[in-house]
Write an enzyme that holds these catalytic residues in place. Structure first.
Site, PDB file in Angstrom:
ATOM      1  N   ALA A  61       0.839  -1.199   0.000  1.00 17.75           N
ATOM      2  CA  ALA A  61       0.000   0.000   0.000  1.00 17.75           C
ATOM      3  C   ALA A  61       0.873   1.248   0.000  1.00 17.75           C
ATOM      4  CB  ALA A  61      -0.878  -0.003   1.247  1.00 17.75           C
ATOM      5  N   GLY A 102       0.456  -5.343   0.896  1.00 18.22           N
ATOM      6  CA  GLY A 102      -0.612  -5.436  -0.110  1.00 18.22           C
ATOM      7  C   GLY A 102      -0.124  -6.075  -1.402  1.00 18.22           C
ATOM      8  N   GLU A 105      -0.418  -9.654  -0.828  1.00 16.48           N
ATOM      9  CA  GLU A 105      -1.843 -10.000  -0.780  1.00 16.48           C
ATOM     10  C   GLU A 105      -2.420 -10.069  -2.197  1.00 16.48           C
ATOM     11  OE1 GLU A 105      -2.756  -6.855   2.168  1.00 16.48           O
ATOM     12  OE2 GLU A 105      -3.739  -8.477   3.266  1.00 16.48           O
ATOM     13  N   GLU A 125       3.043  -5.469   7.630  1.00 15.30           N
ATOM     14  CA  GLU A 125       2.060  -4.531   8.194  1.00 15.30           C
ATOM     15  C   GLU A 125       2.212  -4.341   9.697  1.00 15.30           C
ATOM     16  OE1 GLU A 125       1.469  -6.793   5.926  1.00 15.30           O
ATOM     17  OE2 GLU A 125       0.123  -6.001   4.395  1.00 15.30           O
TER      18      GLU A 125
END
Ligand code: NAI
Length: 721
Positions: A61, A102, A105, A125
Site C-alpha cells: 500500500a 498489499g 496480498e 504490516e
C-alpha cells in the site's frame, strides 16, 4: 500507472508502474481493475500475468495514503483481489524484487506465483501497527499453514524466494527473466480448472493441539510486543482463519484492522517510518545539507582503543568491506581484542551468510600504523586528558586530510578538534553498545566541522547498516543529554519512597526494553561515579540532611555514589540496584538489602517515604526527558523532533509503538505535558529540569501544532534569540 499488452499471442500482461516500488496507490488500483477487466473480456486472452516495472513486483500500500482520505478514493483492495481470484482465466504473479504487504496480498489473490530467486516476500504490516487486511491474514494460513503464517504475520519478517518455495507460498522460482518464465507458465496452464487454485476456498491445514498452539504463541507475542497491540491482533486474525469460514474470517480481519487503524500506535509506527527518512535528509545550522554536501570515498579506516566499543566498531567497519587498522596499546587488551573481534566476525558471518571479513583487519600496538588511513575512530577511555593527547598524536601522524572521529559519549568534540591541525576534519561518531549490533549512530558536528566530513560519516553509517542522526555538539549530545534528567528523576523517586522494581516495572509496562535501574546495572554504576568524582560532586559517605542532596543549588541524589562505595557496580559485581546469581549474570532479582539501605538513607536525610504511583513515575521521568528534548530543539542541537525520536527508538529502547519522546508528548497533548511539568516544578523548586522549557510554552501558545509543524515554531523562537 498500469500498462497492459498482449504477449505471446494469448497472455494479457499487466505491468504495475509506480516508482519507486509500484505501491498500490489509488491510480494503480484503478489501473489494475481496468486492465484485469480488459484481459478477462478479451477472447484472445487465455491467461494473465501481473508484474511490476524495474525489477520490483509491488511494495504494498501507499503509506502516505493512510494519513489522508485519498485511499478511499480509488477502488478498495479487497474486492479487487477477489475479482482476480474469481477470474475464469489463470492469473500468474511474476514476482521480481519483492512482494510486500498489499503486494503479497495481491499475489495471493492470483492463482499462481512465480518468484525470481533473489526476490523476497513478506507481510510487514505489523511493523506499521497494522495487520494484512486485504485478505492476507486469511489466505496465507490457508496456503502455508498456521504456524508458518503466524511466524510471518506477527513479525513482519521478509523471506527469500527459496524459503517461500519451501513453504508453498510460491509455485516456482526463476533464475533469469521471471516475467518470461511467468508468461511461459501462463501459456501452459491456460484452460485448466482453477477450482483448486483459489486460496479463499482452502481449509487451513489442520494443526494438532490448535488451542495450545495459539495460547503459546499469544503468550510469546505478548512478552515481546511490550505493549504493542498489532502483533496480538495478528494472532487473533490468524486464529479466525484457522477456525472460521473465509467470509467470517474476512469480517474479523476487517474489525481488527479498524481497531488498529484508529489506534495511536499505528500512527506512531507510521510516524517512525517517515521520521527515519527525515533524519537521512540532514542539515546543519550553517545551511549545509545532505543534498548539497558531497563526501569522498573511504578505503581504509582505523580504530584506536580495542575495549568494549572499539572491538564492535572494528567489526562494523570490516563488515562493510573496508580495510581496518585496529590499534590497542595494552598487551592484555590487544590479545583479548584480537580473539573477541574474530569471534564476533565469525558469528556475524554465520548470521548473515556473508563471507568472513578477517583479512580486512590489521592489528597494531602503535599509533604510527594509522599514518595512511582515510578515517580514524578513537575509542579510548572516556578521559579528556587522554583523548586530547591521542588527538594531538593523530594530527601529527596521519596524512593531511584524514578524518578524525571520536566515539566519546559525553565529552566536548570541539575541544578535541582544537587539538588538531585541521579542526574542520573532526566529528563525533557516537556508537551504542554493542557497536556492531546497535542500529543508532549519533554523528556529532561542531561549529567548525566540514559538511564534507558529515556527509562522509553519514554515508559510512549507512554502509554499516546504521540509522545515523546528525546532531550538534553539547554535553551528552542528544541521547545522553536527555537521559540525565530521566535518570535523576528515577533516583529522586527512590528517595521519596519508590523501589527500583516499582520504577522499572512502570517504565517496562510503558514499553521500555528495560527500566532505568536495570539499564544502570547493565552499563555499570561505576561509570557515572567516576565522572561525578572528577566533577567534584561526590561527598564520601553521602553526608546527611537536605544540604547533602544539593549541588550548585540544584537537587542531587548521592544514592548512586553510596551504592558504588559499597562495591555495588551492577551486573559486573553481581550486586547493584538488584542482585544477581553471580558477577556477570543477567537475571535481576529484587534485593531485600535495598529495603533497609533505602530506609536508613531516608532516615539519615530526614525523608519520609510516601506511596509513589506508576503515573507519577512516568510523568516525572518521561516529562523531564521530554522537557530536555524541547531544550535540545531550542538550542538547535537536533534539527527537528524526528531526530530526537529516532535516536530514542533506535538507541535507547523507547517503544517504537509510542513513536519517540517528542511524538509521545504530542500524543499526550502538549498542554497536558506543560501542566504536569508546572505542577512538579512547583512542588520541587530545586529541580530546574522540571521547569517547562520556553519552546514548549510557545508551542502550546501556538495551539499545539502536530510534530511535523514544530520546525516553523522552532525557527521563530530561534530567530528571536
Ligand atoms: P574500554 O575501557 O572498554 O576500552 C578502552 C580501550 O582503550 C582499552 O582497551 C584501553 O587499553 C585502550 N586505550 C587506552 N589508551 C589508549 C591509547 N592511547 N591508544 C590505544 N588504546 C588505548 O572503554 P569503552 O567502554 O570501549 O569506551 C570507549 C569510548 O567509547 C569512551 O569514550 C566511552 O565513553 C565511549 N562509549 C562507550 C559506550 C559503552 O557502552 N561502553 C557507549 C558509547 C560510547
Amino acid at each position: 500507472m498500469t500498462q497492459y499488452s498482449r504477449v505471446s499471442g494469448s497472455v494479457g500482461l499487466i505491468t504495475l508502474k509506480n516508482p519507486p516500488v509500484n505501491q498500490l496507490s489509488a491510480v494503480v488500483r484503478h489501473g489494475i481493475v481496468d486492465t484485469v477487466q480488459k484481459a478477462l473480456s478479451d477472447p484472445k486472452v487465455k491467461s494473465v500475468v501481473i508484474c511490476g516495472q524495474n525489477g520490483m513486483f509491488c511494495g504494498g500500500a501507499d503509506i502516505k495514503e493512510f494519513q489522508t482520505l485519498a485511499n478511499m478514493r480509488g477502488p478498495p483492495l479487497i474486492p479487487m483481489i477477489h475479482s482476480i481470484e474469481a477470474a475464469d482465466k489463470p492469473v500468474v504473479a511474476a514476482i521480481e524484487g519483492g512482494a510486500f504487504g498489499g503486494g503479497l496480498e495481491l499475489a495471493l489473490g492470483c492463482h499462481y506465483r512465480i518468484a525470481h530467486s533473489k526476490a523476497k516476500v513478506g507481510l510487514p504490516e505489523v511493523t506499521l501497527g497494522l495487520l494484512p487486511a486485504a485478505g492476507g491474514s486469511q489466505r496465507l494460513p490457508r496456503l502455508i499453514g498456521v504456524p508458518a503464517a503466524l511466524s510471518l504475520i506477527t513479525t513482519g519478517r521478509h523471506i527469500t524466494a527459496a524459503e517461500a518455495l519451501q513453504l508453498g507460498l510460491v509455485d516456482q522460482v526463476a533464475d533469469h527473466n521471471t516475467v518470461d518464465a511467468a508468461v511461459k507458465f501462463a501459456l501452459s496452464v491456460a484452460g485448466q480448472s482453477l477450482d483448486a487454485r483459489r486460496i479463499s476456498n482452502f481449509q487451513c491445514p489442520p494443526v494438532p493441539n490448535m488451542d495450545a498452539l495459539f495460547e503459546d504463541v499469544m503468550q510469546k507475542v505478548r512478552t515481546t510486543a511490550r505493549g504493542a497491540i498489532a502483533p496480538i491482533a495478528c494472532v487473533q486474525a490468524v486464529r479466525a482463519a484457522a477456525t472460521l469460514p473465509y467470509t467470517q474470517g474476512m469480517q474479523r480481519e476487517k474489525e481488527l484492522m479498524a481497531t488498529l487503524f484508529t489506534s495511536g500506535q499505528a500512527r506512531a509506527l507510521q510516524y517512525c517510518f517517515f521520521a527515519q527518512r527525515v533524519v537521512g535528509r540532514w542539515s546543519m545550522p550553517s545551511g549545509a545539507r545532505w543534498d548539497t554536501s558531497k563526501g569522498r570515498p573511504i578505503h581504509k579506516a582505523a580504530v584506536i582503543g580495542l575495549g568494549t566499543m572499539g572491538r564492535g566498531i572494528t567489526v562494523a567497519l570490516a563488515q562493510t568491506g573496508l580495510s581496518v587498522v585496529a590499534v590497542e596499546t595494552q598487551e592484555k587488551q590487544f590479545m583479548e581484542a584480537k580473539k573477541a573481534v574474530s569471534n564476533m566476525l565469525e558469528r556475524g558471518a554465520k548470521r548473515s551468510g556473508k563471507p568472513l571479513a578477517h583479512g580486512k583487519i590489521t592489528y597494531s600496538q602503535s599509533l604510527q600504523a594509522v599514518a595512511d588511513v582515510d578515517l580514524v575512530i578513537e575509542a579510548v577511555f572516556e578521559d579528556m586528558g587522554l583523548k586530547k593527547k591521542v588527538f594531538q598524536q593523530l594530527s601529527a601522524v596521519c596524512k593531511p586530510g584524514t578524518f578524525l572521529c571520536t566515539n566519546t559519549s559525553t565529552l566536548d568534540v570541539d575541544e578535541l578538534a582544537s587539538q588538531t591541525h585541521q579542526p574542520e576534519l573532526v566529528v563525533g561518531m557516537h556508537f551504542f553498545a554493542p557497536a556492531h549490533i546497535m542500529k543508532l549512530l549519533e554523528v556529532v558536528y561542531g561549529p567548525r566541522s566540514s559538511p564534507e566530513l558529515v556527509a562522509v560519516v553519514m554515508e559510512l553509517g549507512k554502509k554499516m547498516g546504521k540509522v545515523s542522526v546528525a546532531v550538534g555538539n553539547c554535553r551528552g549530545f542528544v541521547g545522553n543529554r536527555m537521559l540525565k534528567p530521566y535518570r535523576d528523576q528515577a533516583y529522586f523517586l527512590l528517595e521519596e519512597g519508590a523501589t527500583p522494581q516499582l520504577i522499572d516495572q512502570a517504565l517496562e509496562e510503558f514499553g521500555f526494553a528495560m527500566g532505568a535501574f536495570k539499564v544502570s546495572d547493565l552499563s555499570g554504576l561505576d561509570v557515572g561515579w567516576k565522572v561525578r568524582k572528577e566533577e567534584g560532586l561526590v561527598q564520601p559517605g553521602g553526608g546527611s540532611g537536605k544540604s547533602a542532596r544539593i549541588r550548585n543549588g540544584v537537587r542531587y541524589s548521592p544514592l548512586g555514589d553510596l551504592m558504588c562505595e559499597q562495591g555495588r557496580f551492577g551486573q559486573k559485581t553481581g550486586r547493584g540496584w538488584y542482585q544477581y546469581d553471580k558477577p556477570g549474570s543477567r537475571d535481576a532479582r529484587p534485593d531485600p538489602w535495598m529495603h533497609s539501605f533505602l530506609e536508613e538513607y531516608r532516615a539519615r536525610h530526614g525523608l519520609v517515604a510516601r506511596r509513589i504511583s506508576n503515573q507519577e513515575v512516568l510523568e516525572r521521568c518521561l516529562y523531564a526527558m521530554i522537557n530536555e528534548g524541547f531544550r535540545v530543539l531550542e538550542d538547535g542541537i537536533a534539527a527537528g523532533p524526528e531526530d530526537i525520536d529516532i535516536i530514542y527508538v533506535f538507541g535507547y529502547g523507547w517503544p517504537r509503538h509510542r513513536g519517540g519522546p517528542m511524538f509521545y508528548a504530542n500524543m499526550v497533548g502538549l498542554e497536558i505535558v506543560l501542566e504536569r511539568l508546572e505542577h512538579y516544578a512547583q512542588a520541587n523548586p530545586d529541580m530546574p529540569t522540571l521547569q517547562p522549557c520556553s519552546l514548549l510554552r510557545k508551542l502550546v501558545a501556538s495551539g499545539s501544532p502536530p510534530v511535523n509543524k514544530w520546525k516553523e515554531v522552532i525557527k521563530n523562537v530561534r530567530s528571536q534569540l
